[in-house]
Motif scaffolding. Structure first.
Motif, PDB file in Angstrom:
ATOM      1  N   ARG A 142       2.131   9.570   0.841  1.00 12.93           N
ATOM      2  CA  ARG A 142       2.954   8.878   0.408  1.00 12.93           C
ATOM      3  C   ARG A 142       3.057   7.956   1.072  1.00 12.93           C
ATOM      4  O   ARG A 142       2.876   7.266   1.507  1.00 12.93           O
ATOM      5  CB  ARG A 142       4.237   9.367   0.338  1.00 12.93           C
ATOM      6  N   GLY A 194       3.463   3.514   0.338  1.00 16.97           N
ATOM      7  CA  GLY A 194       4.206   2.421  -0.482  1.00 16.97           C
ATOM      8  C   GLY A 194       3.951   0.987  -0.065  1.00 16.97           C
ATOM      9  O   GLY A 194       2.859   0.327   0.602  1.00 16.97           O
ATOM     10  N   ARG A 198       8.124   4.842  -8.259  1.00 19.91           N
ATOM     11  CA  ARG A 198       6.992   6.025  -7.734  1.00 19.91           C
ATOM     12  C   ARG A 198       6.474   6.563  -8.650  1.00 19.91           C
ATOM     13  O   ARG A 198       7.016   6.740  -9.773  1.00 19.91           O
ATOM     14  CB  ARG A 198       8.483   7.368  -7.533  1.00 19.91           C
ATOM     15  N   GLU A 210       3.504   9.672  -8.235  1.00 13.15           N
ATOM     16  CA  GLU A 210       2.794  11.110  -8.175  1.00 13.15           C
ATOM     17  C   GLU A 210       1.529  11.820  -8.442  1.00 13.15           C
ATOM     18  O   GLU A 210       1.079  11.370  -9.579  1.00 13.15           O
ATOM     19  CB  GLU A 210       4.058  12.037  -8.002  1.00 13.15           C
ATOM     20  N   ASP A 233       1.249   8.922  -3.829  1.00 14.32           N
ATOM     21  CA  ASP A 233       2.236   9.316  -4.674  1.00 14.32           C
ATOM     22  C   ASP A 233       2.577   7.725  -4.042  1.00 14.32           C
ATOM     23  O   ASP A 233       2.670   7.263  -3.011  1.00 14.32           O
ATOM     24  CB  ASP A 233       3.548  10.030  -3.489  1.00 14.32           C
ATOM     25  N   ILE A 274       4.153   3.958  -3.963  1.00 17.37           N
ATOM     26  CA  ILE A 274       5.386   3.593  -4.345  1.00 17.37           C
ATOM     27  C   ILE A 274       5.638   2.375  -4.229  1.00 17.37           C
ATOM     28  O   ILE A 274       4.775   1.107  -3.495  1.00 17.37           O
ATOM     29  CB  ILE A 274       6.707   4.026  -3.588  1.00 17.37           C
ATOM     30  N   TRP A 319      12.769   3.771   2.674  1.00 17.80           N
ATOM     31  CA  TRP A 319      11.543   3.740   2.105  1.00 17.80           C
ATOM     32  C   TRP A 319      10.521   4.154   3.684  1.00 17.80           C
ATOM     33  O   TRP A 319       9.614   4.615   3.127  1.00 17.80           O
ATOM     34  CB  TRP A 319      10.936   3.884   0.866  1.00 17.80           C
TER      35      TRP A 319
END
Length: 211
Positions: A25, A27, A67, A69, A83, A85, A126
Motif C-alpha cells: 500500500r 501513498g 485509492r 487497488e 494499492d 493512494i 493514512w
C-alpha cells in the motif's frame, strides 16, 4: 512434493497461490501542485488504462484521498502489486484568500479551504496504514521547505520506505540536484509526470523499493 505429485496438483500453480506477493500500500504525497495526481494518472494509464482523477492549476484540487487497488507494475523482469493512494496536498497553512486569487468566490474559497484542511488531516492519518511513500516534489521550487522537512521527518519516524520523485524536469528552471542536496539520505528519480520523462526509471525504482 511426492504427495502433491501423486494428487496430480500442478505445483507451479500451487506456488502462485501459496506464495502470492503481498500487495504493498503506497501513498503518493507532497505539497500542493507538485504533480501528485498527474503522476498517479500516468501510472494508472500505463498499467491499467484508467486514471485517478482531475488536475488543476488551483491548489488543493485533490481534497480527499483516492485509492486504486491491485495495480501491477513490471520492470526488468520483476513486478510489484500496489494499492495506490493519491493524497491531498500537504500544507502547514491553508488560507481561503489563496483560492480567491484564482477567481473563486469567497463562499467557494472558504468551502475549499475547509475541505483542504480536512484533506491534510486525512493524508496524515493514512501514514499509519501505508507500506511505503512516493514523495513528489516540484523540481522548480526550493525543496528545503517546512512542509517537505516535516513530511520527511514524519515518514522517517515511522520507518516507511521513501522514494522521492523530483517532478517537472521538463521545465527549464528545474533543478533535481537541489532536492538531492537537501535530502541526500533518500533515493531520488528526476521525472516529468506530464511528459513521461524518466518514467521507466521510476517504475524500476518502485519495483525495487516497494516490491
Amino acid at each position: 512434493m511426492g504427495i502433491i505429485k501423486r494428487l496430480g496438483i500442478n505445483f507451479t500453480w500451487l506456488k502462485k497461490i501459496l506464495f502470492k506477493k503481498k500487495t504493498a500500500r503506497i501513498g503518493i504525497y507532497g505539497p500542493p501542485n507538485a504533480g501528485k495526481t498527474t503522476l498517479a494518472n500516468r501510472i494508472l494509464r500505463d498499467w491499467t488504462g484508467d486514471a485517478m482523477g482531475s488536475v488543476s492549476n488551483i491548489p488543493h484540487e485533490t481534497r480527499r484521498a483516492r485509492r486504486r487497488e491491485d495495480v501491477t507494475i513490471l520492470s526488468n523482469g520483476s513486478s510489484v502489486v500496489l494499492d495506490i493512494i493519491d493524497t491531498p496536498g500537504l500544507a502547514t497553512k491553508i488560507d481561503f484568500h489563496d483560492f480567491m486569487a484564482f477567481g473563486l468566490s469567497e463562499e467557494e474559497s472558504k468551502r475549499r479551504a475547509k475541505e483542504a484542511t480536512e484533506g491534510v488531516i486525512e493524508a496524515v492519518k493514512w501514514l499509519d496504514e501505508l507500506d511505503g511513500v512516493l514523495l513528489v516534489m516540484d523540481a522548480t521550487e526550493d525543496p528545503y521547505t517546512q512542509v517537505n522537512v516535516t513530511v520527511i521527518g514524519n515518514m522517517e519516524a515511522r520507518k516507511l520506505p521513501l522514494l522521492i520523485a523530483a517532478n517537472k524536469v521538463d521545465l527549464p528552471n528545474s533543478s533535481p540536484s537541489r532536492i538531492h542536496s537537501a535530502f541526500p539520505q533518500h533515493p531520488i528519480v528526476p521525472i516529468s509526470a506530464l511528459e513521461g520523462q524518466n518514467i521507466d526509471l521510476l517504475y524500476k525504482e518502485i519495483a525495487e523499493h516497494f516490491g
